[in-house]
Design a protein around this motif. Structure first.
Motif, PDB file in Angstrom:
ATOM      1  N   VAL A  53       0.832  -1.194   0.000  1.00 14.74           N
ATOM      2  CA  VAL A  53       0.000   0.000   0.000  1.00 14.74           C
ATOM      3  C   VAL A  53       0.873   1.252   0.000  1.00 14.74           C
ATOM      4  N   HIS A  54       0.240   2.414  -0.278  1.00 14.00           N
ATOM      5  CA  HIS A  54       0.996   3.653  -0.456  1.00 14.00           C
ATOM      6  C   HIS A  54       0.676   4.728   0.577  1.00 14.00           C
ATOM      7  N   SER A  55      -0.141   4.388   1.574  1.00 13.58           N
ATOM      8  CA  SER A  55      -0.436   5.337   2.648  1.00 13.58           C
ATOM      9  C   SER A  55      -0.834   4.533   3.879  1.00 13.58           C
ATOM     10  N   PRO A  56      -0.822   5.153   5.069  1.00 14.50           N
ATOM     11  CA  PRO A  56      -1.186   4.432   6.292  1.00 14.50           C
ATOM     12  C   PRO A  56      -2.664   4.023   6.278  1.00 14.50           C
ATOM     13  N   LEU A  57      -2.915   2.724   6.232  1.00 10.82           N
ATOM     14  CA  LEU A  57      -4.282   2.219   6.164  1.00 10.82           C
ATOM     15  C   LEU A  57      -4.340   0.820   6.745  1.00 10.82           C
ATOM     16  N   PHE A  58      -5.557   0.278   6.836  1.00  4.82           N
ATOM     17  CA  PHE A  58      -5.749  -1.106   7.259  1.00  4.82           C
ATOM     18  C   PHE A  58      -7.041  -1.641   6.679  1.00  4.82           C
ATOM     19  N   MET A  59      -7.038  -2.934   6.389  1.00  6.18           N
ATOM     20  CA  MET A  59      -8.252  -3.677   6.067  1.00  6.18           C
ATOM     21  C   MET A  59      -8.109  -5.036   6.743  1.00  6.18           C
ATOM     22  N   ILE A  60      -9.064  -5.374   7.593  1.00  4.26           N
ATOM     23  CA  ILE A  60      -8.986  -6.577   8.415  1.00  4.26           C
ATOM     24  C   ILE A  60     -10.301  -7.329   8.348  1.00  4.26           C
ATOM     25  N   GLN A  61     -10.218  -8.626   8.111  1.00  2.00           N
ATOM     26  CA  GLN A  61     -11.403  -9.489   8.164  1.00  2.00           C
ATOM     27  C   GLN A  61     -11.482 -10.128   9.545  1.00  2.00           C
ATOM     28  N   ILE A  62     -12.685 -10.128  10.134  1.00  2.00           N
ATOM     29  CA  ILE A  62     -12.901 -10.753  11.427  1.00  2.00           C
ATOM     30  C   ILE A  62     -14.131 -11.661  11.331  1.00  2.00           C
ATOM     31  N   LYS A  63     -13.971 -12.905  11.810  1.00  2.00           N
ATOM     32  CA  LYS A  63     -15.087 -13.846  11.868  1.00  2.00           C
ATOM     33  C   LYS A  63     -15.199 -14.356  13.302  1.00  2.00           C
ATOM     34  N   THR A  64     -16.418 -14.323  13.840  1.00  2.75           N
ATOM     35  CA  THR A  64     -16.612 -14.741  15.237  1.00  2.75           C
ATOM     36  C   THR A  64     -17.330 -16.084  15.334  1.00  2.75           C
ATOM     37  N   ILE A  65     -16.999 -16.824  16.399  1.00  2.00           N
ATOM     38  CA  ILE A  65     -17.742 -18.053  16.704  1.00  2.00           C
ATOM     39  C   ILE A  65     -18.617 -17.847  17.942  1.00  2.00           C
ATOM     40  N   VAL A  92     -17.177  -9.518   9.634  1.00  3.30           N
ATOM     41  CA  VAL A  92     -17.038  -8.093   9.315  1.00  3.30           C
ATOM     42  C   VAL A  92     -15.723  -7.828   8.601  1.00  3.30           C
ATOM     43  N   LEU A  93     -15.689  -6.709   7.888  1.00  2.00           N
ATOM     44  CA  LEU A  93     -14.462  -6.159   7.325  1.00  2.00           C
ATOM     45  C   LEU A  93     -14.230  -4.814   7.993  1.00  2.00           C
ATOM     46  N   LEU A  94     -13.085  -4.687   8.612  1.00  3.65           N
ATOM     47  CA  LEU A  94     -12.694  -3.470   9.324  1.00  3.65           C
ATOM     48  C   LEU A  94     -11.715  -2.726   8.433  1.00  3.65           C
ATOM     49  N   PHE A  95     -11.951  -1.442   8.168  1.00  5.30           N
ATOM     50  CA  PHE A  95     -11.051  -0.730   7.261  1.00  5.30           C
ATOM     51  C   PHE A  95     -10.990   0.750   7.609  1.00  5.30           C
ATOM     52  N   GLY A  96      -9.922   1.393   7.140  1.00  8.72           N
ATOM     53  CA  GLY A  96      -9.762   2.823   7.383  1.00  8.72           C
ATOM     54  C   GLY A  96      -8.300   3.207   7.347  1.00  8.72           C
ATOM     55  N   GLY A  97      -7.963   4.271   8.087  1.00 10.38           N
ATOM     56  CA  GLY A  97      -6.592   4.767   8.102  1.00 10.38           C
ATOM     57  C   GLY A  97      -6.569   6.278   8.167  1.00 10.38           C
ATOM     58  N   GLU A  98      -5.401   6.819   7.884  1.00 10.59           N
ATOM     59  CA  GLU A  98      -5.215   8.266   7.957  1.00 10.59           C
ATOM     60  C   GLU A  98      -5.885   8.942   6.767  1.00 10.59           C
ATOM     61  N   ALA A  99      -6.693   9.952   7.038  1.00 11.26           N
ATOM     62  CA  ALA A  99      -7.357  10.711   5.969  1.00 11.26           C
ATOM     63  C   ALA A  99      -6.356  11.636   5.283  1.00 11.26           C
ATOM     64  N   PHE A 100      -6.590  11.904   4.008  1.00  7.46           N
ATOM     65  CA  PHE A 100      -5.732  12.836   3.271  1.00  7.46           C
ATOM     66  C   PHE A 100      -6.110  14.279   3.590  1.00  7.46           C
ATOM     67  N   PRO A 101      -5.145  15.194   3.506  1.00  6.20           N
ATOM     68  CA  PRO A 101      -5.469  16.596   3.775  1.00  6.20           C
ATOM     69  C   PRO A 101      -6.282  17.245   2.661  1.00  6.20           C
ATOM     70  N   GLU A 102      -6.174  16.684   1.430  1.00  6.14           N
ATOM     71  CA  GLU A 102      -6.875  17.300   0.294  1.00  6.14           C
ATOM     72  C   GLU A 102      -8.149  16.519  -0.035  1.00  6.14           C
ATOM     73  N   GLU A 103      -9.113  17.224  -0.581  1.00  5.10           N
ATOM     74  CA  GLU A 103     -10.343  16.593  -1.056  1.00  5.10           C
ATOM     75  C   GLU A 103     -10.035  15.709  -2.260  1.00  5.10           C
ATOM     76  N   ARG A 104     -10.818  14.642  -2.407  1.00  5.69           N
ATOM     77  CA  ARG A 104     -10.717  13.804  -3.600  1.00  5.69           C
ATOM     78  C   ARG A 104     -11.988  13.958  -4.425  1.00  5.69           C
ATOM     79  N   HIS A 105     -11.793  14.114  -5.735  1.00  2.60           N
ATOM     80  CA  HIS A 105     -12.907  14.205  -6.668  1.00  2.60           C
ATOM     81  C   HIS A 105     -13.078  12.841  -7.328  1.00  2.60           C
ATOM     82  N   ILE A 106     -14.313  12.453  -7.583  1.00  5.40           N
ATOM     83  CA  ILE A 106     -14.574  11.164  -8.201  1.00  5.40           C
ATOM     84  C   ILE A 106     -15.583  11.341  -9.328  1.00  5.40           C
ATOM     85  N   TYR A 107     -15.247  10.820 -10.492  1.00  4.40           N
ATOM     86  CA  TYR A 107     -16.159  10.796 -11.632  1.00  4.40           C
ATOM     87  C   TYR A 107     -16.031   9.423 -12.271  1.00  4.40           C
TER      88      TYR A 107
END
Length: 290
Positions: A171-183, A238-253
């Motif tokens: 990956v290219h920035s501080p982030l995480f994605m984690i899968q969790i399954k409970t019994i 569940v899927l747990l995800f997130g990380g540090e937000a960027f300082p700039e806005e992101r545009h999506i099209y």
């Protein structure tokens, strides 16, 4: 994968320390850390006359993360990649300045039998200084992802860093994605284990947050950075995800993401004129939406 025909149910609600919505982006929360788009594929039955065939389409300014729970896909792209993905593995494609790709049901699975397809297609925005990097593709087998058990929960670190571990996905920035399954019932503690914004996607089962029960198909977003204490009920995935937000806005099209709107305009023009990087030997083409 393209977000062609994407419908977002804008039914987000505030339950105290958390926001709850249907995938992202949703009305009250456009991004969670660097994660800008999550598409839940299935579960759906595929078979004769109905297969996954996503024709050639473009991306800029992001990395795609494909994570399957059931079924298989064949990925091909404009940098020459041909990679089959199976459940639990990760396909990580960095679009950078521009890449085109297709995702299809593998030829040997078009054999008259039926099977279930289920998974997640996730877009991670790139840091602004890397939006024009050269495209890359990485495949990480399921066996190479860190896994561990804590009480009634089994963890898989799909990408990024968390709980003192690091995934091999580059990956290219501080982030995480984690899968969790409970019994059994499990109290999820994230403070001190994860950094940045936190979202929890309920794949199956239910969780409890702020006295509210949140069921499958929803994402719970913590309003407090680094702190997200919830209770996962038995047989919850569940899927747990997130990380540090960027300082700039992101545009999506459509399939284009950038901190600079002019880059999106250029990509739109190149795709319409077919001067965008295209695949060799695949002449399929998804037109730019009007």
């Amino acid at each position: 994968m393209s977000n062609i025909g994407l419908i977002i149910e804008e039914r987000s609600r505030d339950i105290g320390d958390f926001l709850v919505g249907r995938l992202i982006p949703f009305r009250k929360k456009r991004m969670i850390g660097p994660f800008i788009f999550i598409d839940h594929m299935g579960p759906t039955e595929l078979g004769p006359g109905r297969y996954m065939d996503v024709d050639q389409h473009p991306h800029i300014g992001l990395a795609t993360l494909t994570y399957l729970l059931e079924g298989e896909l064949m990925h091909e792209d404009s940098i020459g990649t041909q990679q089959r993905i199976r459940p639990g593995s990760v396909n990580w494609m960095v679009a950078g300045k521009g890449v085109s790709h297709t995702e299809r049901t593998p030829a040997d699975l078009r054999n008259g039998n039926s099977f279930t397809a289920h998974g997640y297609q996730i877009w991670v925005a790139l840091p602004s200084h890397l939006e024009d990097m050269a495209p890359e593709f990485h495949h990480i087998p399921a066996k190479d992802l860190p896994q561990w058990t804590d009480g009634n929960a089994h963890f898989t670190l799909v990408a990024g860093e968390g709980y003192g571990k690091r995934s091999p996905v580059p990956v290219h920035s501080p982030l995480f994605m984690i899968q969790i399954k409970t019994i059994g019932e499990y109290r999820l503690e994230t403070k001190g284990h994860l950094k940045g914004e936190i979202g929890i996607c309920v794949v199956t089962g239910t969780l409890e947050a702020c006295g509210e029960v949140v069921e499958k198909g929803n994402i719970v977003v913590s309003k407090v950075s680094d702190s997200c204490n919830t209770v996962l009920r038995p047989d919850t995935h569940v899927l747990l995800f997130g990380g540090e937000a960027f300082p700039e806005e992101r545009h999506i099209y459509w399939n284009f993401v950038s901190s600079d709107k002019s880059k999106i305009q250029l990509a739109k023009q190149q795709w319409q004129e077919r001067t965008f990087p295209m695949m060799s030997g695949d002449h399929s083409y998804v037109p730019l939406p009007k």
